[in-house]
Design a protein around this motif. Structure first.
Motif, PDB file in Angstrom:
ATOM      1  N   ILE A 193       0.844  -1.199   0.000  1.00  0.00           N
ATOM      2  CA  ILE A 193       0.000   0.000   0.000  1.00  0.00           C
ATOM      3  C   ILE A 193       0.881   1.251   0.000  1.00  0.00           C
ATOM      4  O   ILE A 193       0.616   2.225  -0.718  1.00  0.00           O
ATOM      5  N   ALA A 194       1.956   1.227   0.783  1.00  0.00           N
ATOM      6  CA  ALA A 194       2.863   2.376   0.840  1.00  0.00           C
ATOM      7  C   ALA A 194       3.549   2.618  -0.495  1.00  0.00           C
ATOM      8  O   ALA A 194       3.776   3.769  -0.893  1.00  0.00           O
ATOM      9  N   ALA A 195       3.894   1.547  -1.209  1.00  0.00           N
ATOM     10  CA  ALA A 195       4.515   1.703  -2.532  1.00  0.00           C
ATOM     11  C   ALA A 195       3.562   2.388  -3.505  1.00  0.00           C
ATOM     12  O   ALA A 195       3.965   3.273  -4.273  1.00  0.00           O
ATOM     13  N   MET A 196       2.295   2.030  -3.469  1.00  0.00           N
ATOM     14  CA  MET A 196       1.312   2.682  -4.335  1.00  0.00           C
ATOM     15  C   MET A 196       1.157   4.158  -3.987  1.00  0.00           C
ATOM     16  O   MET A 196       1.076   5.017  -4.857  1.00  0.00           O
ATOM     17  N   ILE A 197       1.140   4.458  -2.693  1.00  0.00           N
ATOM     18  CA  ILE A 197       1.006   5.854  -2.264  1.00  0.00           C
ATOM     19  C   ILE A 197       2.218   6.665  -2.714  1.00  0.00           C
ATOM     20  O   ILE A 197       2.093   7.802  -3.188  1.00  0.00           O
ATOM     21  N   GLY A 198       3.414   6.105  -2.590  1.00  0.00           N
ATOM     22  CA  GLY A 198       4.633   6.819  -2.970  1.00  0.00           C
ATOM     23  C   GLY A 198       4.666   7.160  -4.453  1.00  0.00           C
ATOM     24  O   GLY A 198       5.003   8.293  -4.833  1.00  0.00           O
ATOM     25  N   ILE A 199       4.326   6.198  -5.311  1.00  0.00           N
ATOM     26  CA  ILE A 199       4.336   6.461  -6.752  1.00  0.00           C
ATOM     27  C   ILE A 199       3.246   7.455  -7.122  1.00  0.00           C
ATOM     28  O   ILE A 199       3.449   8.335  -7.975  1.00  0.00           O
ATOM     29  N   THR A 200       2.100   7.360  -6.484  1.00  0.00           N
ATOM     30  CA  THR A 200       1.006   8.281  -6.782  1.00  0.00           C
ATOM     31  C   THR A 200       1.374   9.712  -6.413  1.00  0.00           C
ATOM     32  O   THR A 200       1.048  10.657  -7.140  1.00  0.00           O
ATOM     33  N   ARG A 201       2.045   9.908  -5.306  1.00  0.00           N
ATOM     34  CA  ARG A 201       2.479  11.258  -4.924  1.00  0.00           C
ATOM     35  C   ARG A 201       3.484  11.819  -5.926  1.00  0.00           C
ATOM     36  O   ARG A 201       3.530  13.027  -6.159  1.00  0.00           O
ATOM     37  N   ALA A 202       4.284  10.955  -6.532  1.00  0.00           N
ATOM     38  CA  ALA A 202       5.292  11.421  -7.495  1.00  0.00           C
ATOM     39  C   ALA A 202       4.674  11.897  -8.801  1.00  0.00           C
ATOM     40  O   ALA A 202       5.310  12.660  -9.537  1.00  0.00           O
ATOM     41  N   ILE A 203       3.445  11.482  -9.114  1.00  0.00           N
ATOM     42  CA  ILE A 203       2.823  11.879 -10.375  1.00  0.00           C
ATOM     43  C   ILE A 203       1.603  12.767 -10.165  1.00  0.00           C
ATOM     44  O   ILE A 203       0.850  13.024 -11.104  1.00  0.00           O
ATOM     45  N   GLN A 204       1.411  13.273  -8.954  1.00  0.00           N
ATOM     46  CA  GLN A 204       0.200  14.042  -8.670  1.00  0.00           C
ATOM     47  C   GLN A 204       0.150  15.382  -9.399  1.00  0.00           C
ATOM     48  O   GLN A 204      -0.929  15.956  -9.582  1.00  0.00           O
ATOM     49  N   HIS A 205       1.302  15.896  -9.865  1.00  0.00           N
ATOM     50  CA  HIS A 205       1.325  17.187 -10.546  1.00  0.00           C
ATOM     51  C   HIS A 205       1.025  17.078 -12.045  1.00  0.00           C
ATOM     52  O   HIS A 205       0.876  18.100 -12.722  1.00  0.00           O
ATOM     53  N   ILE A 206       0.939  15.850 -12.582  1.00  0.00           N
ATOM     54  CA  ILE A 206       0.680  15.664 -14.007  1.00  0.00           C
ATOM     55  C   ILE A 206      -0.816  15.839 -14.283  1.00  0.00           C
ATOM     56  O   ILE A 206      -1.663  15.278 -13.579  1.00  0.00           O
TER      57      ILE A 206
END
Length: 467
Positions: free
Chosen positions: A170-183
């Motif tokens: 779950i943490a891995a999904m959250i981390g990647i999602t935060r990295a692309i939130q500005h797109i």
């Protein structure tokens, strides 16, 4: 309740099994719905296989829980009923672990495409087993230590390790999602990821709580019954919601169970809102001649459509379709990185990768240049491939087109557009007597005539759209 809490077969157990069976059946029906009712053709390009793996993992997760946990009364007499088989492999790496790993792979690919602007350095079919390694390592360790009892329950320290492993994904999904939130995605990818995180966090939270209560409080019978019911109920909700909330594209409707957009797009260009260039100027329409370079002639939309219909009749239309898609890409402004990435990735999946639906015949060097590009938004990404294909079209299709029925039809269209009958004098120089091309799509001598009728209908539709 005393005996069924240990051996299984309580009324709540049958209700939970029925709910899970309905969920699996509904999942299978919904996954096949686009193919059976909307006649959506199976897609070879892209990562559509990740969707099928999600379905496989969902079925494994439900089936493993029913067999491993005491829902139904049966004795474990055979090796395939082993707790380490179902509570270990099928519920872990091949169930929940595989389900979450598919989402992580999809999010990882989005990160590289839209943040780093190049294809992922690792293919999805290689990256997926790497993401599963923690689960495989845990289950292998369980096989060595043999901590499971006859009811497939673990000791407290092992339960803690399993909970940490779930939280890690779950943490891995959250981390990647935060990295692309500005797109600023065009097709709800970020919303899908965010919804997936929220749903998985809530449902997995309920699942973990029920799992801990079921494993640790083995002596409280009523708690065993309730926790079993919540385990299977939460897993059923998880598989349906995860498949419904998919990271999709508008042209891959089989990846989504719901119609989010009332409009159906026939091409990626229309889905991205790329403006149609329409017809060229009247002067451009009159300057069509066999003596003109093919790359210049292909810039004429009416000529390109006619030449494309001829190439399709010869079963060699991939090159012209590729040229048309690249032409759509070139209409997108260079600073519009998101739309250029969408279009470039679509072209690569459809025409460039080996085994693609419409793989074009380009050299290995050109193919690798595109696949290894550091910038998917570069304006000259497909320039060399287009040059190669134009030379190939000149050799294989150019001469035969001018002596085909498709050119005759094109002259008629040109005459209608220009309004001048004498403009046809510019096209002299070759004998354009109507005859069948030497390159045919089938042995049927009337094959081209049938294709001409369908091409005429398509051109009438294009004229109506242009008006």
């Amino acid at each position: 309740m005393g005996s069924c809490a240990v051996e299984g077969g309580c009324p709540s157990d049958y209700i939970a099994v029925t709910i899970s069976a309905v969920s699996v059946i509904l999942l299978l029906i919904r996954s096949a719905f686009p193919f059976l009712f909307h006649k959506v053709p199976p897609t070879k390009g892209g990562d559509i296989w990740l969707v099928w793996i999600q379905i496989f993992a969902s079925v494994n997760l439900i089936l493993a829980m029913v067999i491993a946990i005491d829902f139904l009364k049966f004795e474990r007499r055979h090796w395939w009923q082993s707790c380490y088989m179902w509570a270990g492999w099928f519920e872990g790496p091949l169930g929940f672990g595989l389900l979450m790993s598919c989402r992580i792979v999809q999010a990882f690919k989005l990160y590289y495409l839209f943040v780093r602007r190049h294809l992922p350095p690792i293919r999805s079919y290689i990256f997926l087993p790497l993401v599963l390694l923690p689960w495989m390592g845990m289950v292998t360790f369980l096989h060595l230590k043999k901590p499971l009892n006859s009811r497939c329950h673990l000791q407290t320290r092992w339960v803690t390790a399993i909970v940490i492993l779930h939280a890690l994904y779950i943490a891995a999904m959250i981390g990647i999602t935060r990295a692309i939130q500005h797109i600023e995605f065009r097709f709800h990818e970020f919303k899908d990821l965010l919804k997936g995180i929220i749903v998985s966090t809530v449902v997995v939270g309920v699942w973990i709580s029920s799992y801990v209560l079921n494993q640790v409080h083995d002596d409280i019978k009523w708690l065993q019954v309730i926790s079993r019911f919540m385990l299977l109920l939460s897993a059923s909700i998880l598989i349906l919601s995860f498949y419904s909330i998919s990271i999709s594209q508008p042209l891959l409707s089989q990846m989504s169970l719901r119609k989010r957009d009332p409009q159906r797009f026939e091409t990626m260009g229309r889905a991205l809102g790329i403006p149609d260039s329409g017809l060229l100027s009247q002067r451009g329409l009159l300057d069509v001649s066999p003596d003109e370079p093919l790359d210049k002639l292909l810039q004429n939309k009416i000529f390109r459509q006619s030449f494309m219909a001829f190439a399709d009749s010869c079963l060699a239309g991939e090159s012209v379709h590729f040229y048309d898609e690249v032409n759509e890409l070139n209409k997108i402004p260079v600073d519009d990185h998101v739309r250029r990435v969408y279009m470039a990735r679509y072209i690569i999946d459809k025409y460039i990768v080996e085994g693609a639906a419409m793989e074009v015949n380009i050299s290995h060097r050109r193919r690798q240049e595109i696949l290894a590009t550091p910038d998917l938004t570069h304006p000259d990404l497909f320039k060399n491939a287009v040059h190669e294909l134009i030379q190939l079209m000149k050799t294989n299709l150019g001469r035969d087109y001018w002596s085909s029925m498709f050119f005759v039809k094109f002259k008629e269209e040109l005459s209608k557009q220009s309004g001048y009958q004498d403009s046809m004098e510019r096209l002299v120089g070759l004998d354009y007597s109507p005859r069948l091309s030497a390159v045919r799509g089938a042995d049927d001598p009337f094959h081209q005539e049938h294709l001409m009728k369908s091409a005429s209908r398509r051109s009438d539709i294009h004229e109506t759209d242009a008006q």
